[in-house]
Scaffold this active site. Structure first.
Site, PDB file in Angstrom:
ATOM      1  N   LYS A 114      -1.587  15.809  -8.949  1.00 10.92           N
ATOM      2  CA  LYS A 114      -0.886  15.481 -10.203  1.00 10.92           C
ATOM      3  C   LYS A 114       0.078  16.598 -10.600  1.00 10.92           C
ATOM      4  O   LYS A 114       1.174  16.324 -11.116  1.00 10.92           O
ATOM      5  CB  LYS A 114      -1.890  15.195 -11.310  1.00 10.92           C
ATOM      6  CG  LYS A 114      -2.652  13.882 -11.101  1.00 10.92           C
ATOM      7  CD  LYS A 114      -1.722  12.674 -11.087  1.00 10.92           C
ATOM      8  CE  LYS A 114      -2.470  11.360 -11.004  1.00 10.92           C
ATOM      9  NZ  LYS A 114      -1.572  10.196 -11.000  1.00 10.92           N
ATOM     10  N   TRP A 130      -5.824  22.652 -26.592  1.00 11.21           N
ATOM     11  CA  TRP A 130      -6.911  23.648 -26.604  1.00 11.21           C
ATOM     12  C   TRP A 130      -7.060  24.326 -25.253  1.00 11.21           C
ATOM     13  O   TRP A 130      -6.944  23.714 -24.232  1.00 11.21           O
ATOM     14  CB  TRP A 130      -8.246  22.961 -26.968  1.00 11.21           C
ATOM     15  CG  TRP A 130      -8.329  22.607 -28.436  1.00 11.21           C
ATOM     16  CD1 TRP A 130      -7.660  23.185 -29.472  1.00 11.21           C
ATOM     17  CD2 TRP A 130      -9.158  21.572 -29.020  1.00 11.21           C
ATOM     18  NE1 TRP A 130      -8.021  22.581 -30.665  1.00 11.21           N
ATOM     19  CE2 TRP A 130      -8.935  21.600 -30.423  1.00 11.21           C
ATOM     20  CE3 TRP A 130     -10.069  20.645 -28.498  1.00 11.21           C
ATOM     21  CZ2 TRP A 130      -9.580  20.739 -31.299  1.00 11.21           C
ATOM     22  CZ3 TRP A 130     -10.700  19.789 -29.370  1.00 11.21           C
ATOM     23  CH2 TRP A 130     -10.467  19.836 -30.765  1.00 11.21           C
ATOM     24  N   THR A 184     -10.499   3.082 -18.190  1.00  5.24           N
ATOM     25  CA  THR A 184     -10.147   2.158 -17.092  1.00  5.24           C
ATOM     26  C   THR A 184     -11.247   2.241 -16.024  1.00  5.24           C
ATOM     27  O   THR A 184     -12.185   3.028 -16.152  1.00  5.24           O
ATOM     28  CB  THR A 184      -8.812   2.559 -16.413  1.00  5.24           C
ATOM     29  OG1 THR A 184      -9.006   3.821 -15.766  1.00  5.24           O
ATOM     30  CG2 THR A 184      -7.654   2.664 -17.406  1.00  5.24           C
ATOM     31  N   TYR A 198      -7.268  15.822  -6.830  1.00  8.16           N
ATOM     32  CA  TYR A 198      -6.580  15.025  -7.866  1.00  8.16           C
ATOM     33  C   TYR A 198      -5.687  15.932  -8.717  1.00  8.16           C
ATOM     34  O   TYR A 198      -4.508  15.641  -8.947  1.00  8.16           O
ATOM     35  CB  TYR A 198      -7.628  14.331  -8.741  1.00  8.16           C
ATOM     36  CG  TYR A 198      -7.054  13.423  -9.810  1.00  8.16           C
ATOM     37  CD1 TYR A 198      -6.795  12.083  -9.546  1.00  8.16           C
ATOM     38  CD2 TYR A 198      -6.779  13.898 -11.089  1.00  8.16           C
ATOM     39  CE1 TYR A 198      -6.271  11.246 -10.533  1.00  8.16           C
ATOM     40  CE2 TYR A 198      -6.260  13.067 -12.077  1.00  8.16           C
ATOM     41  CZ  TYR A 198      -6.015  11.738 -11.789  1.00  8.16           C
ATOM     42  OH  TYR A 198      -5.501  10.921 -12.767  1.00  8.16           O
ATOM     43  N   ASP A 241       0.883  -1.160   0.000  1.00  6.08           N
ATOM     44  CA  ASP A 241       0.000   0.000   0.000  1.00  6.08           C
ATOM     45  C   ASP A 241       0.923   1.212   0.000  1.00  6.08           C
ATOM     46  O   ASP A 241       1.654   1.436   0.977  1.00  6.08           O
ATOM     47  CB  ASP A 241      -0.884  -0.019   1.254  1.00  6.08           C
ATOM     48  CG  ASP A 241      -1.826   1.177   1.295  1.00  6.08           C
ATOM     49  OD1 ASP A 241      -1.538   2.203   0.635  1.00  6.08           O
ATOM     50  OD2 ASP A 241      -2.843   1.094   2.009  1.00  6.08           O
TER      51      ASP A 241
HETATM   52  P1  NAD Z   1      -7.277   1.990 -11.989  1.00  2.00           P
HETATM   53  O1  NAD Z   1      -8.226   2.361 -10.911  1.00  2.00           O
HETATM   54  O2  NAD Z   1      -7.748   1.115 -13.094  1.00  2.00           O
HETATM   55  O3  NAD Z   1      -5.973   1.303 -11.364  1.00  2.00           O
HETATM   56  C1  NAD Z   1      -5.329   1.862 -10.245  1.00  2.00           C
HETATM   57  C2  NAD Z   1      -4.565   0.759  -9.530  1.00  2.00           C
HETATM   58  O4  NAD Z   1      -3.891   1.373  -8.411  1.00  2.00           O
HETATM   59  C3  NAD Z   1      -5.465  -0.347  -8.954  1.00  2.00           C
HETATM   60  O5  NAD Z   1      -4.926  -1.605  -9.276  1.00  2.00           O
HETATM   61  C4  NAD Z   1      -5.446  -0.074  -7.457  1.00  2.00           C
HETATM   62  O6  NAD Z   1      -5.624  -1.250  -6.659  1.00  2.00           O
HETATM   63  C5  NAD Z   1      -4.069   0.529  -7.277  1.00  2.00           C
HETATM   64  N1  NAD Z   1      -3.952   1.331  -6.053  1.00  2.00           N
HETATM   65  C6  NAD Z   1      -4.798   2.307  -5.634  1.00  2.00           C
HETATM   66  N2  NAD Z   1      -4.407   2.770  -4.441  1.00  2.00           N
HETATM   67  C7  NAD Z   1      -3.284   2.085  -4.100  1.00  2.00           C
HETATM   68  C8  NAD Z   1      -2.426   2.104  -2.988  1.00  2.00           C
HETATM   69  N3  NAD Z   1      -2.654   2.916  -1.942  1.00  2.00           N
HETATM   70  N4  NAD Z   1      -1.359   1.277  -2.971  1.00  2.00           N
HETATM   71  C9  NAD Z   1      -1.123   0.429  -4.005  1.00  2.00           C
HETATM   72  N5  NAD Z   1      -1.929   0.342  -5.080  1.00  2.00           N
HETATM   73  C10 NAD Z   1      -2.994   1.167  -5.126  1.00  2.00           C
HETATM   74  O7  NAD Z   1      -6.736   3.393 -12.552  1.00  2.00           O
HETATM   75  P2  NAD Z   1      -5.930   3.787 -13.884  1.00  2.00           P
HETATM   76  O8  NAD Z   1      -6.826   4.598 -14.714  1.00  2.00           O
HETATM   77  O9  NAD Z   1      -5.225   2.615 -14.450  1.00  2.00           O
HETATM   78  O10 NAD Z   1      -4.869   4.800 -13.244  1.00  2.00           O
HETATM   79  C11 NAD Z   1      -3.494   4.509 -13.100  1.00  2.00           C
HETATM   80  C12 NAD Z   1      -2.754   5.836 -12.941  1.00  2.00           C
HETATM   81  O11 NAD Z   1      -2.952   6.625 -14.115  1.00  2.00           O
HETATM   82  C13 NAD Z   1      -3.240   6.680 -11.773  1.00  2.00           C
HETATM   83  O12 NAD Z   1      -2.122   7.326 -11.179  1.00  2.00           O
HETATM   84  C14 NAD Z   1      -4.134   7.699 -12.445  1.00  2.00           C
HETATM   85  O13 NAD Z   1      -4.253   8.883 -11.706  1.00  2.00           O
HETATM   86  C15 NAD Z   1      -3.384   7.911 -13.736  1.00  2.00           C
HETATM   87  N6  NAD Z   1      -4.167   8.495 -14.826  1.00  2.00           N
HETATM   88  C16 NAD Z   1      -5.300   7.869 -15.267  1.00  2.00           C
HETATM   89  C17 NAD Z   1      -6.019   8.451 -16.308  1.00  2.00           C
HETATM   90  C18 NAD Z   1      -7.276   7.825 -16.858  1.00  2.00           C
HETATM   91  O14 NAD Z   1      -7.969   8.500 -17.642  1.00  2.00           O
HETATM   92  N7  NAD Z   1      -7.609   6.583 -16.519  1.00  2.00           N
HETATM   93  C19 NAD Z   1      -5.578   9.658 -16.874  1.00  2.00           C
HETATM   94  C20 NAD Z   1      -4.418  10.251 -16.393  1.00  2.00           C
HETATM   95  C21 NAD Z   1      -3.723   9.655 -15.366  1.00  2.00           C
END
Ligand code: NAD
Length: 250
Positions: free
Chosen positions: A159, A250, A190, A155, A61
Site C-alpha cells: 500500500k 494519533w 467488508t 500488505y 484477474d
Molecule cells: P473485499 O475483499 O470485500 O473485496 C475485494 C474485491 O477484490 C473482491 O471482489 C475480489 O474478488 C477482488 N479481487 C481480489 N483479487 C483480485 C484479482 N486478482 N483480480 C481482480 N479482482 C480481485 O475487500 P475490500 O475491503 O472491499 O477492499 C477493497 C480495497 O480497499 C482493497 O484494495 C483493500 O486493500 C482496500 N482497503 C480496504 C480496507 C478495509 O478496511 N476493508 C481499508 C483500506 C484499504
C-alpha cells in the site's frame, strides 16, 4: 453553470468492484451519471453486483497483465472511451513476518502492487491516447502507518508503494491530460476485515485507535473517489485522500 461533480457521458472501470468498497465505489459512479464496468476475478458475484447497480461486468484477474489489458480493450470497444479507472482490487494476509512464506509475500504483492501497476499501465495507454482521464488507486492508511495488533507487512509495504506509484504516474502523465490520485481508507467493514472484526482484541484496538470510535461503511469511501473522478478535482493529481475516521492523527 455545469455541475463539476457530474460524470454524465463518462465511462468508468472499477477493479475489485464485485463487493465491499469496490461495489460502493461503482454505485457512487453510477449515481454520478457514469457508464460503469464492474471488473473482478469473481464473475458470479461481479455479474450480480453489476446487474443490481445498473452497471456492466467485465472479468479480469489483475495479477495477469494480459487479462486487464483485455478488460480495458473490452470497455473501449463497447463504450468508445475510458474516462475513469478505479484500481481497487486487493487482498490481505495476516501472518508474522519471520515465518511469512515467499508464496504469501508474492501473492499479496501480485494483487496489491503488480495488479495496480498493470491496471494503471493498460488504462494510462488508452487515456494518454485520448488525451484525458482520471485514475484513482485504492491505497490504505496502511501505506502511512503500520497497523496493530495484526501482522501484515506485505500488505503495508504494497500500500505504501501504491501511494508512491500514484505520485510517480501523476508526474509522468498529468501534463498529457491524465490525472492519477489515490484514496486511502481506514478500517471499513467488508469481507477483508471480517476476520479482524470477529477477533475481540483486533476489533477493540481498531476502534480505540480511530478517533471517530468506529469503522466505516463502504459507502463512506465512495464519495472521495467520485470527487477525484470528476472535474471537481481538476487540479488534483498525485494526491492521496485519506478517509480514515482520524486513525492517522494519533
Ligand atoms: P473485499 O475483499 O470485500 O473485496 C475485494 C474485491 O477484490 C473482491 O471482489 C475480489 O474478488 C477482488 N479481487 C481480489 N483479487 C483480485 C484479482 N486478482 N483480480 C481482480 N479482482 C480481485 O475487500 P475490500 O475491503 O472491499 O477492499 C477493497 C480495497 O480497499 C482493497 O484494495 C483493500 O486493500 C482496500 N482497503 C480496504 C480496507 C478495509 O478496511 N476493508 C481499508 C483500506 C484499504
Amino acid at each position: 453553470m455545469t455541475n463539476p461533480y457530474t460524470l454524465e457521458g463518462r465511462t468508468a472501470l472499477v477493479t475489485g468492484g464485485a463487493q465491499g468498497i469496490g461495489a460502493a465505489i461503482a454505485q457512487g459512479l453510477v449515481e454520478a451519471g457514469a457508464r460503469v464496468f464492474v471488473c473482478d476475478r469473481n464473475a458470479e458475484i461481479g455479474e450480480a453486483t453489476a446487474k443490481d447497480l445498473g452497471a456492466e461486468f467485465v472479468a479480469a484477474d489483475v495479477t495477469d497483465s494480459a487479462s486487464i489489458d483485455a478488460a480495458v480493450e473490452h470497455v473501449v470497444a463497447t463504450a468508445g472511451s475510458l474516462d475513469v479507472a478505479v484500481n481497487n482490487a486487493g487482498i490481505v494476509h495476516n501472518h508474522p513476518s519471520e515465518d511469512l512464506s515467499d508464496e504469501d509475500w508474492r501473492r499479496v504483492m501480485s494483487v496489491n502492487l503488480d495488479g495496480v501497476f498493470y491496471s494503471c499501465r493498460a488504462e494510462g495507454r488508452r487515456m494518454l491516447a485520448q488525451g484525458s482521464g482520471s485514475i484513482i488507486n485504492t491505497g490504505s492508511m496502511s501505506g502511512h502507518i503500520a497497523n496493530r495488533p495484526q501482522p501484515q507487512s506485505a500488505y503495508n509495504a504494497a500500500k505504501a508503494a501504491v501511494v508512491h506509484l500514484t505520485k510517480s504516474l501523476a508526474g509522468e502523465w498529468s501534463h498529457r491530460g491524465v490525472r492519477v490520485n489515490s484514496v486511502s481508507p481506514g478500517y471499513v467493514g467488508t469481507e477483508l476485515t471480517k476476520r479482524g472484526m470477529n477477533n475481540e482484541e483486533w476489533r477493540t484496538a481498531w476502534i480505540e485507535g480511530t478517533p471517530m470510535g468506529r469503522v466505516a461503511e463502504p459507502r463512506e469511501i465512495a464519495p472521495a473517489v467520485t470527487f477525484l473522478a470528476s472535474d471537481a478535482s481538476s487540479f488534483c493529481t498525485g494526491t492521496d485522500l485519506v478517509v480514515d475516521g482520524g486513525y492517522t492523527v494519533w
